[in-house]
Design a protein around this motif. Sequence first.
Motif, PDB file in Angstrom:
ATOM      1  N   ALA A 139       0.808  -1.223   0.000  1.00 51.07           N
ATOM      2  CA  ALA A 139       0.000   0.000   0.000  1.00 51.07           C
ATOM      3  C   ALA A 139       0.843   1.274   0.000  1.00 51.07           C
ATOM      4  CB  ALA A 139      -0.926   0.008   1.210  1.00 51.07           C
ATOM      5  N   SER A 140       2.125   1.160   0.312  1.00 49.88           N
ATOM      6  CA  SER A 140       2.985   2.333   0.383  1.00 49.88           C
ATOM      7  C   SER A 140       3.023   3.074  -0.953  1.00 49.88           C
ATOM      8  CB  SER A 140       4.394   1.908   0.767  1.00 49.88           C
ATOM      9  OG  SER A 140       5.253   3.017   0.818  1.00 49.88           O
ATOM     10  N   GLY A 141       2.893   4.381  -0.878  1.00 50.44           N
ATOM     11  CA  GLY A 141       2.933   5.213  -2.067  1.00 50.44           C
ATOM     12  C   GLY A 141       1.591   5.380  -2.755  1.00 50.44           C
ATOM     13  N   SER A 142       0.581   4.664  -2.300  1.00 45.11           N
ATOM     14  CA  SER A 142      -0.725   4.770  -2.958  1.00 45.11           C
ATOM     15  C   SER A 142      -1.526   5.948  -2.399  1.00 45.11           C
ATOM     16  CB  SER A 142      -1.511   3.468  -2.811  1.00 45.11           C
ATOM     17  OG  SER A 142      -1.771   3.188  -1.456  1.00 45.11           O
ATOM     18  N   ASP A 143      -2.450   6.429  -3.204  1.00 47.09           N
ATOM     19  CA  ASP A 143      -3.340   7.514  -2.795  1.00 47.09           C
ATOM     20  C   ASP A 143      -4.550   6.935  -2.085  1.00 47.09           C
ATOM     21  OD1 ASP A 143      -1.759   9.524  -3.870  1.00 47.09           O
ATOM     22  OD2 ASP A 143      -2.693   9.341  -5.845  1.00 47.09           O
ATOM     23  N   VAL A 144      -4.985   7.612  -1.042  1.00 47.94           N
ATOM     24  CA  VAL A 144      -6.131   7.176  -0.251  1.00 47.94           C
ATOM     25  C   VAL A 144      -7.173   8.278  -0.285  1.00 47.94           C
ATOM     26  CG1 VAL A 144      -6.922   6.498   2.051  1.00 47.94           C
ATOM     27  CG2 VAL A 144      -4.657   5.802   1.269  1.00 47.94           C
ATOM     28  N   ASN A 145      -8.413   7.909  -0.559  1.00 45.68           N
ATOM     29  CA  ASN A 145      -9.538   8.836  -0.477  1.00 45.68           C
ATOM     30  C   ASN A 145     -10.202   8.642   0.870  1.00 45.68           C
ATOM     31  OD1 ASN A 145      -9.315   9.930  -3.097  1.00 45.68           O
ATOM     32  ND2 ASN A 145     -10.260   8.093  -3.932  1.00 45.68           N
ATOM     33  N   LEU A 146     -10.303   9.708   1.633  1.00 47.83           N
ATOM     34  CA  LEU A 146     -10.921   9.685   2.950  1.00 47.83           C
ATOM     35  C   LEU A 146     -12.253  10.415   2.856  1.00 47.83           C
ATOM     36  CD1 LEU A 146     -10.679   9.226   6.073  1.00 47.83           C
ATOM     37  CD2 LEU A 146      -9.670  11.496   6.154  1.00 47.83           C
ATOM     38  N   THR A 147     -13.323   9.763   3.308  1.00 49.55           N
ATOM     39  CA  THR A 147     -14.643  10.371   3.278  1.00 49.55           C
ATOM     40  C   THR A 147     -15.255  10.308   4.672  1.00 49.55           C
ATOM     41  OG1 THR A 147     -14.949   9.621   1.004  1.00 49.55           O
ATOM     42  CG2 THR A 147     -16.919  10.304   2.196  1.00 49.55           C
ATOM     43  N   LEU A 148     -15.666  11.450   5.176  1.00 53.83           N
ATOM     44  CA  LEU A 148     -16.433  11.533   6.422  1.00 53.83           C
ATOM     45  C   LEU A 148     -17.867  11.821   6.017  1.00 53.83           C
ATOM     46  CD1 LEU A 148     -14.078  13.872   8.498  1.00 53.83           C
ATOM     47  CD2 LEU A 148     -14.197  11.400   8.611  1.00 53.83           C
ATOM     48  N   ASP A 149     -18.785  10.948   6.410  1.00 51.90           N
ATOM     49  CA  ASP A 149     -20.190  11.177   6.076  1.00 51.90           C
ATOM     50  C   ASP A 149     -21.072  10.763   7.243  1.00 51.90           C
ATOM     51  OD1 ASP A 149     -20.263   8.391   5.928  1.00 51.90           O
ATOM     52  OD2 ASP A 149     -20.305   8.346   3.746  1.00 51.90           O
ATOM     53  N   ASP A 150     -22.380  10.736   7.023  1.00 48.71           N
ATOM     54  CA  ASP A 150     -23.316  10.413   8.095  1.00 48.71           C
ATOM     55  C   ASP A 150     -23.219   8.966   8.562  1.00 48.71           C
ATOM     56  OD1 ASP A 150     -24.312  12.989   8.208  1.00 48.71           O
ATOM     57  OD2 ASP A 150     -25.782  12.612   6.621  1.00 48.71           O
ATOM     58  N   LYS A 151     -22.650   8.087   7.742  1.00 46.96           N
ATOM     59  CA  LYS A 151     -22.516   6.681   8.112  1.00 46.96           C
ATOM     60  C   LYS A 151     -21.267   6.431   8.951  1.00 46.96           C
ATOM     61  CE  LYS A 151     -24.829   4.998   3.976  1.00 46.96           C
ATOM     62  NZ  LYS A 151     -24.658   4.258   2.726  1.00 46.96           N
ATOM     63  N   GLY A 152     -20.179   7.108   8.600  1.00 41.92           N
ATOM     64  CA  GLY A 152     -18.931   6.879   9.307  1.00 41.92           C
ATOM     65  C   GLY A 152     -17.746   7.427   8.552  1.00 41.92           C
ATOM     66  N   ILE A 153     -16.615   6.774   8.739  1.00 38.66           N
ATOM     67  CA  ILE A 153     -15.359   7.177   8.124  1.00 38.66           C
ATOM     68  C   ILE A 153     -14.994   6.112   7.095  1.00 38.66           C
ATOM     69  CG2 ILE A 153     -12.929   7.683   8.525  1.00 38.66           C
ATOM     70  CD1 ILE A 153     -13.743   8.308  11.463  1.00 38.66           C
ATOM     71  N   LEU A 154     -14.885   6.527   5.846  1.00 34.13           N
ATOM     72  CA  LEU A 154     -14.596   5.607   4.752  1.00 34.13           C
ATOM     73  C   LEU A 154     -13.213   5.915   4.187  1.00 34.13           C
ATOM     74  CD1 LEU A 154     -15.553   3.464   2.636  1.00 34.13           C
ATOM     75  CD2 LEU A 154     -16.429   5.393   1.303  1.00 34.13           C
ATOM     76  N   THR A 155     -12.364   4.879   4.100  1.00 29.94           N
ATOM     77  CA  THR A 155     -11.068   5.028   3.456  1.00 29.94           C
ATOM     78  C   THR A 155     -11.034   4.077   2.271  1.00 29.94           C
ATOM     79  OG1 THR A 155     -10.099   3.438   5.007  1.00 29.94           O
ATOM     80  CG2 THR A 155      -9.774   5.760   5.495  1.00 29.94           C
ATOM     81  N   GLU A 156     -10.675   4.631   1.115  1.00 29.90           N
ATOM     82  CA  GLU A 156     -10.636   3.849  -0.112  1.00 29.90           C
ATOM     83  C   GLU A 156      -9.304   4.051  -0.808  1.00 29.90           C
ATOM     84  OE1 GLU A 156     -15.016   3.892  -1.966  1.00 29.90           O
ATOM     85  OE2 GLU A 156     -14.120   5.891  -1.736  1.00 29.90           O
ATOM     86  N   SER A 157      -8.684   2.943  -1.168  1.00 27.54           N
ATOM     87  CA  SER A 157      -7.475   2.973  -1.979  1.00 27.54           C
ATOM     88  C   SER A 157      -7.506   1.756  -2.883  1.00 27.54           C
ATOM     89  CB  SER A 157      -6.225   2.961  -1.103  1.00 27.54           C
ATOM     90  OG  SER A 157      -6.042   1.699  -0.505  1.00 27.54           O
TER      91      SER A 157
END
Length: 183
Positions: free
Chosen positions: A89-107
């Motif tokens: 996973a090193s060097g990859s971009d991560v999308n962080l989303t805070l919404d009404d459901k919770g905390i979502l991290t996507e890579s």
Amino acid sequence: MNSATSFTSKFTLDKAHYNECYSQSSTLVHNKKTYFKANTLTLFGLVILLFTPVNPYAAWFVIALGILETVSVYYHQPWWVMRQMLSKASGSDVNLTLDDKGILTESFHVNSRILWSDITAIKATELGFVVFFTLTTNAKGKKISGKGISSKSYISKSSLTTEAISFLNSKHRIDDGVSQDDQ
């Protein structure tokens, strides 16, 4: 709040991010108790070497294990950061989303969601937030049998907007380390 609220940001898993994660979320304290296992191994090896007729190679092996344990505790942060840098996973971009459901991290490698109901505490640090949570479902959404698995995750303030920080504060009481008598 009737409308759905969502905050999205992006960050890269690089050496600077890993160093910040470790420095802000580590609970390792260098004291006598931390080095107990290392000292015990070294002392046990010395006892074997000096006071028993056992092959000295075995004693030196135990002594070397004690020294290796001492080095691994002393250099815990660089060792942890190096292991993270060697991960896929090193060097990859991560999308962080805070919404009404919770905390979502996507890579590319990991997609995970921490639900607000699973979060037990959020601790504010100088540079971010440590999120403590208990997993009740696995990555596929299936319930975990037995007790939940306690874990923690780190969110850097550098990847959050002021509105996202306010949203995080509104979703869960933030422990900033200051005692508050009125709560």
